[in-house]
Each structure stands twice: as C-alpha cells, then as structure tokens.
Design an enzyme around this catalytic site. Sequence first.
Site, PDB file in Angstrom:
ATOM      1  N   TYR A 229       0.851  -1.199   0.000  1.00 53.02           N
ATOM      2  CA  TYR A 229       0.000   0.000   0.000  1.00 53.02           C
ATOM      3  C   TYR A 229       0.884   1.245   0.000  1.00 53.02           C
ATOM      4  CZ  TYR A 229       0.739  -0.552   5.077  1.00 53.02           C
ATOM      5  OH  TYR A 229       1.280  -0.712   6.319  1.00 53.02           O
ATOM      6  N   HIS A 277       6.197  -1.163   1.053  1.00 52.33           N
ATOM      7  CA  HIS A 277       5.784  -0.289  -0.049  1.00 52.33           C
ATOM      8  C   HIS A 277       6.554  -0.615  -1.322  1.00 52.33           C
ATOM      9  CE1 HIS A 277       3.750   1.648   3.161  1.00 52.33           C
ATOM     10  NE2 HIS A 277       4.886   1.852   3.780  1.00 52.33           N
TER      11      HIS A 277
END
Length: 303
Positions: A229, A277
């Site tokens: 995310y 990430h």
Amino acid sequence: MNSTVKALAVLLMVTIACVYFSDSLSNYILYASRSEDDRWFARHLDKSVQPFLTEKNSVSKDAFDWWKQLQQLEKQSFDYYQRVVDSLLKTFPAISKGAERFRMCAVVGNSANLKDSHYGRLIDSHDVVLRMNKSPIKGYEEDVGAKTTHRLMYPESATDLDNITHLVLSPFKIMDMVWLEKALTTGFRGETYEPVRSTIRANKNLVMVLNPGFIAYVHRTWLRRQHGYPSTGILAVILALHMCEKVHVFGYGADSNGNWSHYWEKLKNPKLGTGLHYGNEEYQLIQKLAQDKKIHFFENSLF
Ligand code: C5P
C-alpha cells in the site's frame, strides 16, 4: 401570437443547442490539443476525491474493505468505523474544514540524499512545507529547512508538534483514528503492532485526517493496485497535487543498496528495503510527474 411563441421557442432551442455544442466542441478541442502526458495526468488526477476526512466524505464500501485489510489487525465493522469518525469529528470540529488551496508547496521526504544538499532556504521559501513521520529539523536546517506547516504521521511514527503545524494523520487502520483522539485528550492505553506513544503534543485546531478513500485512490489510480500500500511519502506527494498549484519535491530516493535510509541517522538495518511499499514504483511515479512537469523534483546529484 401563436406563431411568435413558436418562433421564440425554436430560437430558444437553437440557442441552447449552440451553447451546448460549442461547449462540448471546445472541451473536445481542449482535450485533443493536450499532449499525451497531459492526458495521462488528467486521467489520474481525480479532483472529486476529497483528501481529508470531513462530515460529508463517506468512504465507499470497496475502498473501506480494501483499506480495512491493510494491516490485518482490524476486525471491526463499517459501523464501528463510522462511530470512531463521528467521535473524532466531535472532539476536533476543526477537522471538518477540509482542504484549502495553496500556491507553492514543498514536500520533504526523509531520504539520506538530503545530506549536504543545502536545500534548506529554498524549502523554507514555500507557502506550505509538508514533512512526514519523525524527521528531525534541529541541526539539519541547512539541508532540510526549518519550516513545517503540515506533518503527516501515524501512531507508530508520531512526534510532538509545535502550535502552528497541522497534524495530518495518515490512518492505515481504524485504531489509528482511536489513537489520535486519545493521544490528544485522555491518553491512549494500549499498543498497535508495537508500543506507541500514549500522548502527543499538537494544536487540536490544526488536526486533519486523510480520508481512507484518498489512500485507496492513490493505491488504485496512481500506483496501479500493486501489492502493498502507498507509503506516507507518496501520499504526501499526491496530497500536494490536490492542494497546491505548484509542487516541489525534495528528499525522495533510496540509497545505492535500495534502502530508504534517512538523512539524520546511519542505517541500522541493511535489509530495510522500502518496507511494505513498492519503492521503485513510487519513485518512477515521482520521476514521471517530474518529466511531465507536473511537479519539480529536486534530486541531489551528490548522492
Ligand atoms: O522512512 P520514512 O517512512 O519516515 O520516510 C518518509 C517517506 O520518505 C517514505 O515514505 C518515502 O516515500 C520517502 N523516502 C524516500 N527515500 C528514502 C527515505 C524515505 O523516498 N531514502
């Protein structure tokens, strides 16, 4: 009389049609005359997505379901989420004011490439300076500046703020919103996936919360639904595109081993990488935005 009314009606219809078609035509010409880069940007930047949580912004079921599973600690329902939001809005009514528009914004990431950059004065010349997480300023002013108008954070990355800085919560779970309310009032008892601060210093009238729907939009639209995310850093860049006419980006970029090392400390974990990430994808997005002149990216060539 009858024929006059008819003639007037026809005239009115012709006028409406002309206005309508000339509008569509000019829109079409505008769109067709844009470069491919501009069209790409226009397809991505969705101004209807509100970056901040306010009374009016409800999150869609899809976005809520995606957001809720980010950290898998969260087992609570949408009703529970809504109650937490209501309580937050009641405790901090100023949250409801939503996004303002600014002229020139600096977004300052935490990359070690800021070391010896001498960007401090330039950064401080912006109307808005967005920073994130625990990045210190004292002792680093020459390279990172001294001004902060907004600081993005979440419970595990929280730090005390002065009275004039906006605290922008970047919530990755419902508990982050509970934490915010408690940490600024009675104190938060408990921990998340690690111990977190039970209290925090910040101006309660300058509290803002990113809309989970905005985080879902950055993931879906800008990062093409990759695994993981969005990082706080890329959220800050896209937030600035929504808030500011001109966006200048500093302090982004992993070190030569692919780690997100910081300007203020020696890397402790050589296997840090870019966490959960998609660091490469995020960096490429920043580069594309810079190539297309939608932001200005200050890379430090010394790094
Ligand atoms: O490490 P931290 O999460 O506090 O950094 C904030 C943001 O700065 C990251 O989310 C990332 O977008 C950016 N960053 C970077 N390169 C680094 C360190 C951080 O791009 N070396």
